[in-house]
Design a protein around this motif. Structure first.
Motif, mmCIF file in Angstrom:
data_model
loop_
_atom_site.group_PDB
_atom_site.id
_atom_site.type_symbol
_atom_site.label_atom_id
_atom_site.label_comp_id
_atom_site.label_asym_id
_atom_site.label_seq_id
_atom_site.Cartn_x
_atom_site.Cartn_y
_atom_site.Cartn_z
ATOM 1 N N GLU A 168 -6.514 3.795 -10.070
ATOM 2 C CA GLU A 168 -5.894 5.104 -9.917
ATOM 3 C C GLU A 168 -6.674 5.987 -8.935
ATOM 4 O O GLU A 168 -6.070 6.643 -8.080
ATOM 5 C CB GLU A 168 -5.825 5.778 -11.295
ATOM 6 N N GLY A 169 -7.998 5.968 -9.059
ATOM 7 C CA GLY A 169 -8.806 6.860 -8.241
ATOM 8 C C GLY A 169 -8.743 6.560 -6.749
ATOM 9 O O GLY A 169 -9.175 7.365 -5.925
ATOM 10 N N LEU A 170 -8.234 5.409 -6.363
ATOM 11 C CA LEU A 170 -8.170 5.067 -4.934
ATOM 12 C C LEU A 170 -6.739 5.047 -4.400
ATOM 13 O O LEU A 170 -6.528 4.818 -3.215
ATOM 14 C CB LEU A 170 -8.820 3.697 -4.689
ATOM 15 N N ARG A 171 -5.759 5.278 -5.276
ATOM 16 C CA ARG A 171 -4.364 5.127 -4.852
ATOM 17 C C ARG A 171 -4.003 5.970 -3.642
ATOM 18 O O ARG A 171 -3.502 5.472 -2.641
ATOM 19 C CB ARG A 171 -3.432 5.497 -6.009
ATOM 20 N N GLU A 172 -4.274 7.272 -3.777
ATOM 21 C CA GLU A 172 -3.873 8.155 -2.686
ATOM 22 C C GLU A 172 -4.632 7.831 -1.409
ATOM 23 O O GLU A 172 -4.065 7.804 -0.316
ATOM 24 C CB GLU A 172 -4.061 9.629 -3.082
ATOM 25 N N ALA A 173 -5.946 7.550 -1.584
ATOM 26 C CA ALA A 173 -6.779 7.220 -0.428
ATOM 27 C C ALA A 173 -6.214 6.003 0.306
ATOM 28 O O ALA A 173 -6.061 6.004 1.529
ATOM 29 C CB ALA A 173 -8.208 6.951 -0.891
ATOM 30 N N LEU B 148 0.825 -1.215 0.000
ATOM 31 C CA LEU B 148 0.000 0.000 0.000
ATOM 32 C C LEU B 148 0.853 1.257 0.000
ATOM 33 O O LEU B 148 0.401 2.325 -0.429
ATOM 34 C CB LEU B 148 -0.939 -0.004 1.210
ATOM 35 N N SER B 149 2.093 1.132 0.462
ATOM 36 C CA SER B 149 2.965 2.307 0.460
ATOM 37 C C SER B 149 3.378 2.648 -0.969
ATOM 38 O O SER B 149 3.880 3.720 -1.234
ATOM 39 C CB SER B 149 4.192 2.064 1.326
ATOM 40 N N ASN B 150 3.137 1.702 -1.892
ATOM 41 C CA ASN B 150 3.463 1.972 -3.289
ATOM 42 C C ASN B 150 2.313 1.515 -4.186
ATOM 43 O O ASN B 150 2.428 0.550 -4.936
ATOM 44 C CB ASN B 150 4.763 1.239 -3.656
#
Lengths: 461, 461
Positions: free
Chosen positions: B415-420, B405-407
């Motif tokens: 893509e839309g959930l990566r930062e979250a 999850l750190s990467n």
């Protein structure tokens, strides 16, 4: 860094018998041949004694000479009589020496004369391809090599034998399924030198055919083995059939490593890290099955051991255990062993069973009827197959093995070992298993051989 | 044992709205339609208001009626203006009522009128197959069903909807990927009754094509989905594309079970064993990823959640974890979750890596160079492939997930959930995970839906 030539020169010294050894062996060989001829004459047997094997071909390795004496009988002799008369003669020839009856396809006599091992092997005096017993080809092999192998190629054969022996893949017997001395001679006749043989094998392609004469057109249809090596005295025989994929791969890989970084260590038995140090960290995942077995011909015994360890591996995998490695060992006298390295001796509590897809109506119904009540959860996968989550009935490898061994017929182990396995097996794990390995010479040697070749077979630089 | 007829009669009672409900809904529908027409007139917009959906078709399930009102605009209207004017009109129509902007392909307005949910959906007034927005087909679907569905078949549609809904596979949205109301109507038009529909599906073959008119010859080339259902108002549209293999299999299997042993329970939401009781024994193998996410159109959100859970499953499998089941959930507001059931949260200490066979010289060399120093043992398998025994670098599932999850880019999550996922994820295991599931309504419902359908979908007797 030593040059290749220096390494090979040093290796040759390790292989070539010195004058003293040659004198001793020759004396024993002469003695035995003379004794054989006079016994044959005296007993008025219609037979002929000839020297064979690596002594006769002058290709034996320093310090490792056996003398093979073949007693060739007329082909009209009945098999029973052949065995009886053959052994009687052999006993007479070796009278006064320590002897041991050995079994290959048929019995032969091993004796020790002035510290030299002598094998008296009965065979039939037949024309090529009219073989009656498996030993009948040997005198032809001896003749062929004596006639074709030039003096200067003998040390090339010795280098190749030494190299292959140090890698643990020398010998065509079932235990090793490796390269016989005769195969080494054929390879040198084919490629002309030790180094060219290594070069050829390091670039070998799958299913290669090696031959000295013409290749029969249908050779690939007639023989199926990882490598085909035609016997120059009998093109209907594939010497490669006795070589396992594993032994062949080990030789190929070692040849590549040696060519890339030649070193004298390739000619010596590896005595690096002890296997105990290597295995200790994984002791928790080791299971040793120790059992008693009756004595039998080694090729038969090892065939049974291979079949048994394969059956055990298969059954453990079916039951969900990840078998990392399995191998077998035997004292060849009365004790045998199978060593299993598992990923874990216990399995997780839950498992999934994947069933048929929903369109196979009858199969799906059967799967559901069989698994519904056992299922903790059951659902359809993303590709429409039934997935059943179940608690494992048996999670402990030792319990599973005990139950498998209690029914060796179902387990699929070799028939000849079924009763032995059922009634005599002790199962040891972890440090107990390691201790048992250490305490038994035959087992220690086998384990050492199988776990410690890393930096020879694979080391590319 | 109740007869099939009695069961169906009882089920019909559960589905059919009573007179009081009909009166209420009709009143609301008339009110909204009149308001829409006067607003359109008043604002001088070139548009037309029509009622659609299950209300207009008289196929809604008792107690579950939404009123869909379509505002059809001229096709020359630009998309920006369409969205702007459409929402302005909708807000005016629902003025004075509680409303909420919803997003499908384009925004629409949801409101509550006398306790009835009303959706005001803008679309374009186009000829069939000249669709501009995804909603443009809906009025045609309504017209088609109103024209072809005979009065006596309406209750068959309701039975089918109720059955499918109780199995959790009702709705074509990305979350469910199941059977839409329109598909249920098409199926009843095709098969003529609820029971005949179940019979057809219980014998369905892979890749079946269902159609009301003629089937284009190249239909199987044009559409690829587990089932092809041609839209009778647009043969270029495959209604089956929205149905997942999993939803289809669930319906097929439930249909078989019901036909074999009909029962009223198939029309009710299962409320048997609590999921907590079911999951408790396997709590040790559970991992819950909880994260915050921004609000977005549900179809987009669920697409991202599916993609994310698939990526996590794939990556965990690559790292050696046996993923028994994985699924995703969301409040559709601000929180999401991925639940993993693993065979074990920790992996065994050792693993084997199987390399290429010895004949692939370059590959074999590369494998050895990469793995030799990592190998505790390395050898050739019986089929000549290189086998490397290695200690696992990472054995703990939680650590692996944290590092994945750190990467999230490398992980391959949507893509839309990566930062979250990267910034907000909490990882819970065991009883902590179960407690979190219990405490969050949206998550509890989703888990309940996914773990507790055993004796409905699969029960054959």
């Amino acid at each position: 860094m030593t040059s290749l030539d220096e390494i090979l020169a040093a290796a040759r010294k390790m292989c070539e018998p010195d004058e003293e050894e040659r004198r001793l062996i020759s004396k024993v060989a002469d003695t035995i041949l003379n004794r054989a001829r006079s016994v044959i004459k005296e007993k008025k047997v219609d037979a002929e004694a000839v020297l064979g094997g690596s002594y006769a071909k002058d290709t034996w390795l320093k310090g490792e000479c056996d003398i093979d004496l073949f007693v060739k009988f007329q082909p009209d002799l009945k098999m029973d009589e052949f065995k009886q008369i053959g052994m009687d003669l052999a006993k007479e020839i070796l009278k006064g020496y320590e002897t041991l009856v050995r079994y290959a396809e048929h019995p032969y006599l091993e004796g020790f004369v002035d510290g030299v091992r002598v094998n008296i092997v009965p065979c039939f005096n037949v024309k090529p391809r009219h073989w009656i017993s498996a030993a009948d080809r040997s005198p032809y092999h001896t003749e062929y090599v004596k006639r074709h192998l030039k003096e200067e190629l003998k040390s090339e054969v010795r280098l190749l034998k030494k190299f292959i022996k140090a890698r643990g893949v020398y010998g065509a017997e079932v235990k090793t399924r490796g390269f016989s001395g005769y195969v080494c001679e054929v390879l040198i006749l084919k490629y002309g030198s030790f180094i060219r043989t290594l070069e050829a094998f390091s670039n070998l392609e799958r299913g290669a055919v090696i031959n000295l004469g013409e290749v029969p057109a249908d050779v690939k249809l007639r023989f199926q083995s990882p490598i085909i090596i035609l016997d120059p005295v009998d093109s209907e025989r594939n010497l490669g059939a006795a070589i396992s994929e594993e032994s062949l791969a080990t030789f190929i890989s070692s040849a590549r490593s040696f060519l890339q970084n030649p070193s004298l260590k390739y000619f010596e038995r590896y005595d690096g890290e002890s296997f105990i140090r290597l295995l200790e960290p994984m002791a928790d995942n080791l299971i040793l099955l120790l059992f008693a077995h009756e004595r039998r011909s080694p090729d038969i015994l090892w065939g049974q051991l291979h079949k048994t360890s394969e059956a055990i591996e298969r059954q453990m995998k079916i039951r969900g255990f990840e078998v990392l490695r399995v191998f077998e060992a035997s004292s060849e006298e009365a004790e045998g062993a199978i060593l299993l390295l598992l990923e874990s001796l216990t399995l997780p509590k839950y498992m999934v069973k994947v069933g048929p897809d929903v369109y196979r109506k009858a199969d799906a119904l059967r799967f559901v009827q069989k698994n519904l009540n056992r299922s903790t959860l059951i659902w359809f996968s993303k590709d429409g197959r039934i997935v059943s989550l179940q608690e494992r009935v048996e999670r402990n490898a030792v319990n599973v093995l005990q139950s498998l061994l209690s029914n060796p017929t179902e387990l699929g182990v070799a028939e000849g070992l079924r009763e032995a396995l059922k009634s005599s097996t002790t199962i040891l794990t972890g440090r107990e298993a390691l201790k048992a390995v250490e305490s038994k010479g035959w087992l220690r040697r086998e384990v050492q051989r199988l776990v410690s070749t890393k930096y020879i077979t694979f080391d590319p630089d």
